[in-house]
Design a protein around this motif. Sequence first.
Motif, PDB file in Angstrom:
ATOM      1  N   GLY A 136       0.802  -1.217   0.000  1.00 22.39           N
ATOM      2  CA  GLY A 136       0.000   0.000   0.000  1.00 22.39           C
ATOM      3  C   GLY A 136       0.833   1.265   0.000  1.00 22.39           C
ATOM      4  N   ALA A 137       2.132   1.128  -0.269  1.00 25.30           N
ATOM      5  CA  ALA A 137       3.038   2.273  -0.217  1.00 25.30           C
ATOM      6  C   ALA A 137       2.762   3.264  -1.345  1.00 25.30           C
ATOM      7  CB  ALA A 137       4.485   1.795  -0.295  1.00 25.30           C
ATOM      8  N   ARG A 138       3.098   4.525  -1.094  1.00 21.71           N
ATOM      9  CA  ARG A 138       3.062   5.554  -2.125  1.00 21.71           C
ATOM     10  C   ARG A 138       4.362   5.499  -2.927  1.00 21.71           C
ATOM     11  NH1 ARG A 138      -0.164   9.988  -1.541  1.00 21.71           N
ATOM     12  NH2 ARG A 138       1.543  11.423  -1.982  1.00 21.71           N
ATOM     13  N   VAL A 139       4.273   5.781  -4.217  1.00 25.38           N
ATOM     14  CA  VAL A 139       5.432   5.698  -5.113  1.00 25.38           C
ATOM     15  C   VAL A 139       5.888   7.099  -5.490  1.00 25.38           C
ATOM     16  CG1 VAL A 139       6.251   4.908  -7.373  1.00 25.38           C
ATOM     17  CG2 VAL A 139       4.740   3.442  -5.991  1.00 25.38           C
ATOM     18  N   VAL A 140       7.192   7.321  -5.391  1.00 26.68           N
ATOM     19  CA  VAL A 140       7.793   8.613  -5.712  1.00 26.68           C
ATOM     20  C   VAL A 140       8.924   8.391  -6.711  1.00 26.68           C
ATOM     21  CG1 VAL A 140       8.946  10.668  -4.802  1.00 26.68           C
ATOM     22  CG2 VAL A 140       7.271   9.443  -3.381  1.00 26.68           C
ATOM     23  N   GLY A 141       8.907   9.144  -7.806  1.00 37.33           N
ATOM     24  CA  GLY A 141       9.959   9.013  -8.809  1.00 37.33           C
ATOM     25  C   GLY A 141      10.274  10.347  -9.443  1.00 37.33           C
ATOM     26  N   GLY A 142      11.327  10.376 -10.251  1.00 38.30           N
ATOM     27  CA  GLY A 142      11.696  11.590 -10.951  1.00 38.30           C
ATOM     28  C   GLY A 142      10.578  12.056 -11.870  1.00 38.30           C
ATOM     29  N   ALA A 143      10.307  13.365 -11.884  1.00 35.88           N
ATOM     30  CA  ALA A 143       9.183  13.900 -12.653  1.00 35.88           C
ATOM     31  C   ALA A 143       9.263  13.526 -14.124  1.00 35.88           C
ATOM     32  CB  ALA A 143       9.134  15.418 -12.488  1.00 35.88           C
ATOM     33  N   ARG A 144      10.460  13.488 -14.679  1.00 36.96           N
ATOM     34  CA  ARG A 144      10.603  13.209 -16.110  1.00 36.96           C
ATOM     35  C   ARG A 144      10.512  11.711 -16.435  1.00 36.96           C
ATOM     36  NH1 ARG A 144      15.853  16.251 -18.060  1.00 36.96           N
ATOM     37  NH2 ARG A 144      15.132  15.547 -20.123  1.00 36.96           N
ATOM     38  N   ASP A 145      10.397  10.871 -15.406  1.00 36.68           N
ATOM     39  CA  ASP A 145      10.184   9.436 -15.619  1.00 36.68           C
ATOM     40  C   ASP A 145       8.760   9.005 -15.286  1.00 36.68           C
ATOM     41  OD1 ASP A 145      12.648   8.802 -16.625  1.00 36.68           O
ATOM     42  OD2 ASP A 145      13.293   7.568 -14.931  1.00 36.68           O
ATOM     43  N   VAL A 146       7.914   9.928 -14.844  1.00 44.95           N
ATOM     44  CA  VAL A 146       6.572   9.549 -14.408  1.00 44.95           C
ATOM     45  C   VAL A 146       5.795   8.878 -15.539  1.00 44.95           C
ATOM     46  CG1 VAL A 146       4.319  10.446 -13.691  1.00 44.95           C
ATOM     47  CG2 VAL A 146       6.400  11.225 -12.539  1.00 44.95           C
ATOM     48  N   ARG A 147       5.832   9.452 -16.724  1.00 42.18           N
ATOM     49  CA  ARG A 147       5.070   8.858 -17.835  1.00 42.18           C
ATOM     50  C   ARG A 147       5.554   7.443 -18.125  1.00 42.18           C
ATOM     51  NH1 ARG A 147       5.155   8.320 -23.413  1.00 42.18           N
ATOM     52  NH2 ARG A 147       3.100   8.457 -24.411  1.00 42.18           N
ATOM     53  N   ALA A 148       6.861   7.232 -18.119  1.00 41.39           N
ATOM     54  CA  ALA A 148       7.401   5.890 -18.382  1.00 41.39           C
ATOM     55  C   ALA A 148       6.961   4.909 -17.310  1.00 41.39           C
ATOM     56  CB  ALA A 148       8.930   5.951 -18.456  1.00 41.39           C
ATOM     57  N   LEU A 149       6.988   5.315 -16.052  1.00 43.11           N
ATOM     58  CA  LEU A 149       6.573   4.431 -14.967  1.00 43.11           C
ATOM     59  C   LEU A 149       5.087   4.095 -15.067  1.00 43.11           C
ATOM     60  CD1 LEU A 149       8.549   6.169 -12.092  1.00 43.11           C
ATOM     61  CD2 LEU A 149       8.972   3.850 -12.948  1.00 43.11           C
ATOM     62  N   GLU A 150       4.277   5.073 -15.460  1.00 43.49           N
ATOM     63  CA  GLU A 150       2.833   4.853 -15.489  1.00 43.49           C
ATOM     64  C   GLU A 150       2.365   4.148 -16.757  1.00 43.49           C
ATOM     65  OE1 GLU A 150       1.147   8.188 -12.424  1.00 43.49           O
ATOM     66  OE2 GLU A 150       1.029   8.656 -14.578  1.00 43.49           O
ATOM     67  N   THR A 151       3.219   4.030 -17.753  1.00 45.60           N
ATOM     68  CA  THR A 151       2.872   3.275 -18.965  1.00 45.60           C
ATOM     69  C   THR A 151       3.642   1.964 -19.066  1.00 45.60           C
ATOM     70  OG1 THR A 151       4.564   4.420 -20.277  1.00 45.60           O
ATOM     71  CG2 THR A 151       2.340   5.381 -20.254  1.00 45.60           C
ATOM     72  N   GLY A 152       4.728   1.834 -18.295  1.00 45.02           N
ATOM     73  CA  GLY A 152       5.557   0.646 -18.400  1.00 45.02           C
ATOM     74  C   GLY A 152       6.427   0.629 -19.638  1.00 45.02           C
ATOM     75  N   VAL A 153       6.575   1.777 -20.277  1.00 43.96           N
ATOM     76  CA  VAL A 153       7.397   1.884 -21.485  1.00 43.96           C
ATOM     77  C   VAL A 153       8.580   2.789 -21.186  1.00 43.96           C
ATOM     78  CG1 VAL A 153       7.476   2.536 -23.914  1.00 43.96           C
ATOM     79  CG2 VAL A 153       5.368   1.604 -22.936  1.00 43.96           C
ATOM     80  N   PRO A 154       9.803   2.270 -21.188  1.00 47.93           N
ATOM     81  CA  PRO A 154      10.966   3.099 -20.859  1.00 47.93           C
ATOM     82  C   PRO A 154      11.151   4.226 -21.862  1.00 47.93           C
ATOM     83  CG  PRO A 154      11.658   0.988 -21.765  1.00 47.93           C
ATOM     84  CD  PRO A 154      10.175   0.896 -21.543  1.00 47.93           C
ATOM     85  N   PRO A 155      11.722   5.342 -21.425  1.00 47.71           N
ATOM     86  CA  PRO A 155      11.847   6.508 -22.292  1.00 47.71           C
ATOM     87  C   PRO A 155      13.078   6.436 -23.190  1.00 47.71           C
ATOM     88  CG  PRO A 155      12.690   7.018 -20.117  1.00 47.71           C
ATOM     89  CD  PRO A 155      12.165   5.608 -20.047  1.00 47.71           C
TER      90      PRO A 155
END
Length: 307
Positions: A136-155
């Motif tokens: 149930g943890a909250r996820v924190v990542g670099g702003a410019r990687d958010v789209r990649a993390l949320e789509t599962g497609v590396p930039p």
Amino acid sequence: MASRTAPSVRLYLPPPPGGGGSLGFRTRSLVGALAIVAGAPLLIGAADPPAWTRPQAPFPIAGPITYVGSEGIAAYLIRTSAGAILIDGTLAENAEMVERNIVAAGVPLRDVKLILVTHAHFDHAAGISAIRRATGARVVGGARDVRALETGVPPGETNYGVIRFPAVDVDRGVRDRQTVTLGNVALTARATPGHTPGCTTWTMRIPAKPRPLDVVFPCSVSVAGNRLIGNRAYPGIVADYRRSIAMLGTLHADIVLPSHPELADVLARGKRRKAGDKTAFVDPTLLPRIVTKAKAAFDADLAKQAR
């Protein structure tokens, strides 16, 4: 524990006409001619390095920090007065292993409140989705990687194509010098773009005698197949790499804890600590040596790609 996750499927495919990592599902892994067929349950072709999925018992590092990753890919657990923070989730197939290590280290899964991401590549981010469900943890990542993390497609574009990973919702995207705090522990995000646009180095200070110790969890500055010349998806990649390598060179680190543990002999240092060497991880000369090697390797890769 999370339900078992099937390992990523990687099948060697030759490059399509015209090359480029954005065409279809053509892929090759970071360490060999491999590819992913999305959704398929069968592993075909060469596997990732065995150490990446080889179990590793958790071990204390310094202060509130414990190693909970596999033998070949790091995950770090940080205890605080308000729960625990996890840095990275490693591979999807390692999620249960990481969860077991967290529990073995004496932290109930429900006490993991934050998962911090170094960068959006399958070998470090693929396990986060399952671990988030289990904790149930909250996820924190670099702003410019958010789209990649949320789509599962590396930039970006690489010479090995695209290796997808399970997407995960990001609760907060951080930028350079922003702070993440849980209980009595604060970590500072240092933007380290290049390896990925949102690559993030995390820093913290831990109490110790005779003085506090600066700990750096550096994001990778290796080229690792990234296209440096003509990268249409990431045209500023070269300038970003140069800035990030220079920035890392300005940081003071008593302890360096990278995503790939062999870069800092993390496992060997853990054995030395277990044998009684309380300062096994303290090495202020390590980060400058890593940065010097990274700069030389980057310059060589850039020259090679420019030919």
